[in-house]
Enzyme design. Structure first.
Site, short mmCIF file in Angstrom:
data_model
loop_
_atom_site.label_atom_id
_atom_site.label_comp_id
_atom_site.label_asym_id
_atom_site.label_seq_id
_atom_site.Cartn_x
_atom_site.Cartn_y
_atom_site.Cartn_z
N TRP A 99 0.84 -1.15 0.19
CA TRP A 99 0.01 0.06 0.00
C TRP A 99 0.72 1.19 -0.21
O TRP A 99 0.53 2.26 -0.69
CB TRP A 99 -0.90 0.31 1.17
CG TRP A 99 -1.87 -1.02 0.97
CD1 TRP A 99 -2.29 -2.11 1.78
CD2 TRP A 99 -2.69 -1.18 -0.14
NE1 TRP A 99 -3.13 -2.96 1.37
CE2 TRP A 99 -3.67 -2.35 0.06
CE3 TRP A 99 -3.25 -0.61 -1.23
CZ2 TRP A 99 -4.53 -2.98 -0.64
CZ3 TRP A 99 -4.14 -1.13 -2.14
CH2 TRP A 99 -4.80 -2.46 -1.74
N ASP A 168 -1.98 6.99 6.03
CA ASP A 168 -2.96 5.92 5.65
C ASP A 168 -3.14 5.11 6.83
O ASP A 168 -2.37 4.31 7.22
CB ASP A 168 -2.34 5.24 4.53
CG ASP A 168 -3.39 3.88 3.94
OD1 ASP A 168 -4.44 3.99 4.63
OD2 ASP A 168 -2.89 3.31 3.09
N LYS A 192 -12.36 -1.96 5.91
CA LYS A 192 -11.77 -2.70 7.08
C LYS A 192 -12.18 -2.47 8.59
O LYS A 192 -12.58 -3.32 9.24
CB LYS A 192 -10.25 -2.22 7.18
CG LYS A 192 -9.33 -2.91 6.22
CD LYS A 192 -9.69 -2.66 4.88
CE LYS A 192 -8.77 -3.19 3.69
NZ LYS A 192 -7.94 -2.39 3.11
C1 LIG Z 1 -7.22 -1.85 2.04
C2 LIG Z 1 -6.10 -0.74 1.97
C3 LIG Z 1 -5.78 0.34 0.88
C4 LIG Z 1 -6.96 0.39 -0.14
O1 LIG Z 1 -7.98 0.66 -0.04
P1 LIG Z 1 -9.19 0.70 -1.33
O2 LIG Z 1 -10.37 1.38 -0.57
O3 LIG Z 1 -9.19 -0.76 -1.78
O4 LIG Z 1 -8.60 1.59 -2.22
C5 LIG Z 1 -5.04 1.19 1.13
N1 LIG Z 1 -4.22 1.06 2.31
C6 LIG Z 1 -4.30 0.16 3.18
C7 LIG Z 1 -3.51 0.29 4.17
C8 LIG Z 1 -5.28 -0.80 2.98
O5 LIG Z 1 -5.42 -1.70 3.99
#
Ligand SMILES: *Cc1c(COP(=O)(O)O)cnc(C)c1O
Length: 358
Positions: A99, A168, A192
């Site tokens: 990511w 993030d 999540k």
């Molecule tokens: C799942 C995830 C993403 C991507 O998310 P999307 O909603 O599929 O774009 C980005 N960063 C982290 C840490 C993630 O777990």
């Protein structure tokens, strides 16, 4: 039959969220209308959006001077939206996995990107430390990924930097207390730990905006969504509603402090079994292990039993433990809605697998 759901995302939602959302799809708060079929400009939905923003501020103790936004495009859209709005000439990134790499790739479209630290040398199995003192004071921001969903590592403390910090937090926001004042921008795809897929939560410090000179498309400017209270265009109304219910549930259970305690307990149960059971090995550095995504593999002598183990647990209704397609092995995700009962079922299955195959 009850399933034990360990999927990494979209992931399990509480019964409370599912029941309340299903009810609102039938009849929103006695209005005689469905949450799916009312205008986002209606008083009923305005109340949903206002309450959602308020509960985020309450649970995370968001200080004055920050805006809370519900956007679309997932965590991945933020990989470009953050640099679009904040990167002047230079930005600094810490590379802790796939990511983070995706975020770095997008940032490069907007200026010079310095990767100040990386754990790539050991398959991203740890969180790099002691890089803070090397941050270029002229950089627009430092970007980190607090929980690395695919490799199962997690920052245990906030880095201390003298420039804006961007994070993030897609897979650990609301699982622990966060001092929001240390961050300039936090973003998280909801699927999540906040709600269903289709909505992304953003918390941004207002005073950092408006400093870059480039033209930014309207939909990609944070300011557009701040000025319109996340209602510049049609928000994903049902998804926002389900987030509100999920966050209400967190409040009922004692808020983020309580979530943190529960997350520690659940994750530790699985890590204890990984460390005790000689058939399994954890893949992340012990001190950097994630509370949210517990990653492990079969130990050297039992490598060929990987699919056997997945079948063994599937027969017990334990699902979603297969590791990410890019890294393999196993990953048990244990977000806030994960039940202790399911964690115990997985631990028991690991013990029984040992009895049967070791
Ligand atoms: C799942 C995830 C993403 C991507 O998310 P999307 O909603 O599929 O774009 C980005 N960063 C982290 C840490 C993630 O777990």
């Amino acid at each position: 039959m009850k399933k034990h759901n360990f999927y990494a995302g979209p992931s399990r939602l509480s019964e409370y969220t599912l029941k309340a959302t299903a009810e609102a799809i039938g009849n929103l708060a006695g209005s005689g209308l469905s949450i799916m079929g009312i205008s986002h400009r209606s008083a009923e939905f305005k109340d949903v959006m206002d309450s959602s923003i308020e509960i985020v501020k309450e649970l995370l103790q968001v200080p004055e001077g920050y805006s809370v936004l519900f956007l679309q495009g997932g965590g991945s859209m933020q990989f470009c939206m953050a640099p679009y709005n904040l990167l002047d000439k230079h930005a600094t990134y810490v590379n802790t996995g796939i990511w983070a790499e995706n975020a770095i790739k997008e940032a490069k479209l907007f200026g010079e990107v310095e990767v100040i630290a990386s754990s790539e040398d050991k398959n991203f199995s740890y969180i790099p430390k002691n890089w803070e003192k090397n941050v270029n004071p002229q950089t627009s921001y430092v970007h980190i990924t607090t929980n690395n969903t695919i490799v199962g590592t997690q920052y245990k403390s906030d880095p201390v930097v003298s420039v804006p910090l961007v994070s993030d937090m897609s897979s650990d926001l609301f699982s622990r207390p966060v001092d929001i004042s240390k961050y300039a921008l936090i973003y998280a795809g909801a699927q999540k730990n906040i709600g269903p897929a289709g909505v992304t939560l953003v918390i941004v410090k207002d005073e950092l905006l408006g400093k870059v000179t480039r033209e930014i498309p309207t939909m990609l400017q944070y300011k557009t969504h701040i000025d319109k209270g996340s209602m510049y265009n049609t928000p994903p109304t049902v998804a926002v509603y389900a987030c509100l219910k999920t966050l209400e549930r967190y409040r009922q259970l004692g808020g983020v402090e309580a979530m943190h305690e529960r997350a520690n307990i659940k994750a530790q149960m699985i890590y204890n079994e990984i460390d005790r059971n000689q058939m399994f090995v954890g893949t992340a550095e012990v001190s950097d292990r994630s509370n949210m995504n517990i990653c492990f593999v079969m130990s050297e002598n039992y490598k060929e039993l990987e699919s056997t183990f997945l079948e063994f647990i599937a027969a017990r209704n334990i699902l979603g433990v297969k590791g990410h397609r890019l890294v393999g092995g196993f990953r048990a995700s244990s977000y806030n809605a994960q039940r202790e009962e399911s964690v115990k079922a997985l631990v028991k299955a690991m013990k029984d697998f040992e009895k049967r195959y070791k």
